[in-house]
Structures are given as structure tokens and as C-alpha cells.
Design an enzyme around this catalytic site. Sequence first.
Site, PDB file in Angstrom:
ATOM      1  N   THR A 114      -4.913 -16.586 -51.301  1.00  0.00           N
ATOM      2  CA  THR A 114      -5.253 -15.175 -51.369  1.00  0.00           C
ATOM      3  C   THR A 114      -4.946 -14.468 -50.055  1.00  0.00           C
ATOM      4  O   THR A 114      -4.996 -15.090 -48.982  1.00  0.00           O
ATOM      5  CB  THR A 114      -6.752 -15.006 -51.694  1.00  0.00           C
ATOM      6  OG1 THR A 114      -7.144 -13.636 -51.515  1.00  0.00           O
ATOM      7  CG2 THR A 114      -7.614 -15.856 -50.762  1.00  0.00           C
ATOM      8  N   LYS A 134     -14.987  -9.037 -61.734  1.00  0.00           N
ATOM      9  CA  LYS A 134     -13.996  -8.450 -60.841  1.00  0.00           C
ATOM     10  C   LYS A 134     -13.893  -6.941 -61.097  1.00  0.00           C
ATOM     11  O   LYS A 134     -14.197  -6.453 -62.185  1.00  0.00           O
ATOM     12  CB  LYS A 134     -12.639  -9.134 -61.018  1.00  0.00           C
ATOM     13  CG  LYS A 134     -12.701 -10.649 -60.782  1.00  0.00           C
ATOM     14  CD  LYS A 134     -13.105 -10.990 -59.361  1.00  0.00           C
ATOM     15  CE  LYS A 134     -13.338 -12.478 -59.159  1.00  0.00           C
ATOM     16  NZ  LYS A 134     -12.117 -13.269 -59.238  1.00  0.00           N
ATOM     17  N   GLU A 180      -6.904 -12.595 -48.667  1.00  0.00           N
ATOM     18  CA  GLU A 180      -8.169 -12.472 -47.946  1.00  0.00           C
ATOM     19  C   GLU A 180      -8.275 -13.445 -46.776  1.00  0.00           C
ATOM     20  O   GLU A 180      -9.106 -13.248 -45.886  1.00  0.00           O
ATOM     21  CB  GLU A 180      -9.345 -12.643 -48.903  1.00  0.00           C
ATOM     22  CG  GLU A 180      -9.414 -11.557 -49.950  1.00  0.00           C
ATOM     23  CD  GLU A 180     -10.708 -11.574 -50.741  1.00  0.00           C
ATOM     24  OE1 GLU A 180     -11.772 -11.821 -50.148  1.00  0.00           O
ATOM     25  OE2 GLU A 180     -10.638 -11.346 -51.961  1.00  0.00           O
ATOM     26  N   LYS A 194     -10.980 -20.732 -48.783  1.00  0.00           N
ATOM     27  CA  LYS A 194      -9.571 -20.715 -49.170  1.00  0.00           C
ATOM     28  C   LYS A 194      -8.663 -20.955 -47.967  1.00  0.00           C
ATOM     29  O   LYS A 194      -7.636 -21.638 -48.081  1.00  0.00           O
ATOM     30  CB  LYS A 194      -9.219 -19.390 -49.850  1.00  0.00           C
ATOM     31  CG  LYS A 194      -9.841 -19.209 -51.219  1.00  0.00           C
ATOM     32  CD  LYS A 194      -9.372 -20.262 -52.214  1.00  0.00           C
ATOM     33  CE  LYS A 194      -7.924 -20.088 -52.602  1.00  0.00           C
ATOM     34  NZ  LYS A 194      -7.476 -21.097 -53.591  1.00  0.00           N
ATOM     35  N   TYR A 196     -16.059 -17.148 -49.210  1.00  0.00           N
ATOM     36  CA  TYR A 196     -14.952 -17.398 -50.136  1.00  0.00           C
ATOM     37  C   TYR A 196     -13.628 -17.510 -49.396  1.00  0.00           C
ATOM     38  O   TYR A 196     -12.896 -18.498 -49.532  1.00  0.00           O
ATOM     39  CB  TYR A 196     -14.874 -16.286 -51.187  1.00  0.00           C
ATOM     40  CG  TYR A 196     -13.517 -16.204 -51.846  1.00  0.00           C
ATOM     41  CD1 TYR A 196     -13.016 -17.281 -52.579  1.00  0.00           C
ATOM     42  CD2 TYR A 196     -12.722 -15.070 -51.727  1.00  0.00           C
ATOM     43  CE1 TYR A 196     -11.760 -17.223 -53.168  1.00  0.00           C
ATOM     44  CE2 TYR A 196     -11.472 -15.003 -52.319  1.00  0.00           C
ATOM     45  CZ  TYR A 196     -10.990 -16.083 -53.036  1.00  0.00           C
ATOM     46  OH  TYR A 196      -9.754 -16.029 -53.600  1.00  0.00           O
TER      47      TYR A 196
END
Length: 344
Positions: free
Chosen positions: A127, A191, A129, A156, A152
Amino acid sequence: MHIVVTGGAGFIGSHFVKHVLGGAYPAFRAARVTVLDKFTYAGSGTNLSDVTDHPLLTIEKGDICDGPLVDRLLADSDLVVHFAAESHVDRSIAAADVFVRTNVIGTHRLLEAALKAQLTRFVCISTDEVYGSIGGTGRWDERAPLAPNSPYSASKASSDLLALAYYRTHGLPVCVTRCSNTYGSYQHPEKVIPRFVTQLLQGHRVPLYGDGSHVRDWLHVNDHCQGVALVAADGRPGQVYNIGGGTELTNRDLTQHILALFGADWSRVDNVPDRKGHDLRYALTTDRISGELGYRPAVPFEDGLARTVAWYTRHPEWWKPLRAVDTYQGVARLREAQEPLPPP
């Protein structure tokens, strides 16, 4: 060719599986596909209902943290496309342990199994992010340092670094993809786009975090899957590839687009307190995947959003049961489902 798709019953993974089985990607035509999915709240057999009987598809219910299971499934495979992850920021704030378990330990178990099986390619889906917030201008390229700000995104980033370390240390042919915000049919209503759409379909108001100034780049799920397929077929081992949609919107602008499709106005919006650690802006360059692999997003945002709203409008039987479980109930169920940790 035998492809193992982890998280293949989830939102993006199920789309990828159906595209592969439908012959959308020349490099993978006639490939056997094995889906490995734990079928937690975010993975559903209904996401694959139209291909369940496909002769080239096998579906395995299981945990990517289960070493013996992933050893068995990867033993005769050629390619792993690793979508499986816990992926909701709000849930990670409430229960970071679940995210570390799946996103870090699970990735490690898969990498170990891939190394034993001597796979020809391992694609780790990540991602934007992981780069953290970029502020008002500029874009992250694949050389940017990782600066995750939520549990999160930190989990990742850890997964990415493990995967790349297996390339550098062991020569495992790993590629990592980092995508911008993906939307489309079959996305869980936690989401933002499906949450707002299903709220409006039920006659409710939509909750907009803070002043709505946070910026995201939007990527249709079909374009995301096309980018992943290009990397899986021809990406250079050891490389990271950003996959973006090319449509930057503030959350306020996104809300306006959704309201317009319903003929609604701002009286349907509640400004709610901002969440913890909410990154202001994510933005990616896609020069590497475009230049090396010919990636071009093909779905205009306005068209993709209208198609997405139409899909949720037609399929309340899919999303209404999911709306019945709130975030914190979901966290409790995830913890219950993920204990104890399977053996390595």
C-alpha cells in the site's frame, strides 16, 4: 502454471482470480489457481461464486500463518500473489496485534515456504500508506523512505521489508507492489466509498472525518489487478512498483462526487472527529511500472465510481449482512478467529 493467490476471496484478490480464470492476462491463460483464504469478515465465498465450479480453480480455507499448510500448497506452485492482509486503519488502532500476526508473521511463513519450493516469482501486495504522509505537494517514488504512521501501515511496511530481504539474502524472486486507494465492487463497507454509498442507500447520513481535507489517489480495482498482473509476469525481481490511478481528490471532493450520484446535498453529511494519526495526503509516481511494463490506468474515476454505486445499489443482499457487524465487534471476532497461532 500454478498460481497461489492468498486472500483470493477478498476484495482485490477475488477480482484478480476472476480476471486470471477469465483469460484477461495472456501470461496466465490456462493457469491453475489455488485460493488460500481464512474467510474472516473481509473474505467471502460469495465473492467467487461465479467461478466456484471453474475446473482450474481450487479453494483452500486456511491461515497463512500455518506453516505446514502453506508448505503443502506452495510445493508445486510457480507463482504466489500475496493479497492476504488485515487492511483497515481503524481496526488496527483498536487491535494492532491482529495486524502484526497476519501481515508480518503470515508473510514470513509464506516467504519461507516459497524459498523451499524455489518459486519463480513471489508478488507481495502492499500500500502507499507505508510511505506515510507527503504533505501538500510532491509524490513518492519507489526509492522514498518508509515512514508508516498507523499500526496497519507499519505492519505492511514490515511485510515489504521482509519480502525484499528474502530477495537480497536468498535470491528469492520477489516483487512488491504499492497501490493507491482501490475501489470497486465487492469492497467491504467499512471502507470509505462503500460505507458512504451504503449509508446513503439506507437513507442515513455519511460521516466525514475532520474537515475533509485529506487527499487520496483513487484506483479502480480492474486497473489495480492489471498492474499486479504486469508485475507478476514481467517485473524485475527485487523491485518495488507503485500502482496509482491518477485521480487525486480530497475526502470532501470525494464526498461531493458520491452525493451527486444520489442527487443529495451536504445536509446528508456529518463532520465527525478526525481519527488518530490520520495522514494528510498520499501521492505516488507510477513512472517505473509505466516505463518498464506499459501500465496505464484505463477506468476514468467518474465512470468507475458510477459503476461502483450501481453495483451496491443492485446487491443489497451482499452488503447488508456486513453492515450488521461494527468495527469493534469485528475486532473481537478477528482475535477469536486467530488464536492460537498455528505451528511454523
